[in-house]
Motif scaffolding. Structure first.
Motif, short mmCIF file in Angstrom:
data_model
loop_
_atom_site.label_atom_id
_atom_site.label_comp_id
_atom_site.label_asym_id
_atom_site.label_seq_id
_atom_site.Cartn_x
_atom_site.Cartn_y
_atom_site.Cartn_z
N GLU A 136 0.83 -1.21 0.00
CA GLU A 136 0.00 0.00 0.00
C GLU A 136 0.86 1.26 0.00
N LEU A 137 1.97 1.24 0.75
CA LEU A 137 2.88 2.38 0.77
C LEU A 137 3.48 2.62 -0.61
N GLY A 138 3.90 1.55 -1.27
CA GLY A 138 4.45 1.66 -2.62
C GLY A 138 3.43 2.19 -3.61
N LEU A 139 2.19 1.69 -3.52
CA LEU A 139 1.13 2.18 -4.41
C LEU A 139 0.89 3.67 -4.18
N ALA A 140 0.80 4.07 -2.94
CA ALA A 140 0.56 5.49 -2.61
C ALA A 140 1.71 6.37 -3.11
N ALA A 141 2.94 5.90 -2.95
CA ALA A 141 4.10 6.67 -3.41
C ALA A 141 4.07 6.84 -4.93
N GLY A 142 3.69 5.79 -5.63
CA GLY A 142 3.59 5.89 -7.08
C GLY A 142 2.48 6.84 -7.51
N TRP A 143 1.35 6.75 -6.84
CA TRP A 143 0.22 7.62 -7.21
C TRP A 143 0.49 9.08 -6.90
N ALA A 144 1.35 9.36 -5.94
CA ALA A 144 1.67 10.75 -5.60
C ALA A 144 2.22 11.48 -6.83
N TRP A 145 2.92 10.75 -7.69
CA TRP A 145 3.47 11.35 -8.91
C TRP A 145 2.38 11.82 -9.86
#
Length: 117
Positions: free
Chosen positions: A62-71
């Protein structure tokens, strides 16, 4: 010399399942973006490397998904590569882009992507 302006794009392609094949596909998609004068962020290639985040651990995924979506908040577009289908994680990224009003582009590399990867 003039500055080379590139489009900033968030790249969506499958990760889970056949991970080795999906990583080869994601690398081919990154190459495709670069050759189109785009600067892609492919968080599933970056954040899943050894020693970064573990996709099999729910909180880290979930952290990785959120970090990617922040872009997506600064991207010109979200580009979705569909040769291998659309995974649940990809769909969540598409939905996030739609919520933000970021243009979504669907692409295919075609049958020869694996020989180019």
């Amino acid at each position: 010399m003039g500055e080379l302006l590139m489009r900033l794009v968030v790249l969506e392609s499958p990760f889970a399942g056949d991970i080795e094949r999906n990583l080869r596909y994601a690398r081919a998609c990154v190459r495709h973006c670069l050759l189109r004068n785009e600067s892609p962020i492919a968080s599933h290639l970056l954040y899943t490397q050894d020693g970064v985040l573990r996709d099999e651990v729910f909180g880290e995924r979930e952290l990785g998904l959120a970090a990617g979506w922040a872009w997506a908040e600064v991207a010109h577009a979200v580009v979705v590569y569909t040769d291998l289908g659309v995974s649940n994680g990809m769909q969540r990224g598409i939905d996030r882009a739609a919520d933000l009003g970021v243009p979504i582009e669907y692409r295919m590399l075609g049958g020869k992507w694996e020989s180019a990867a």
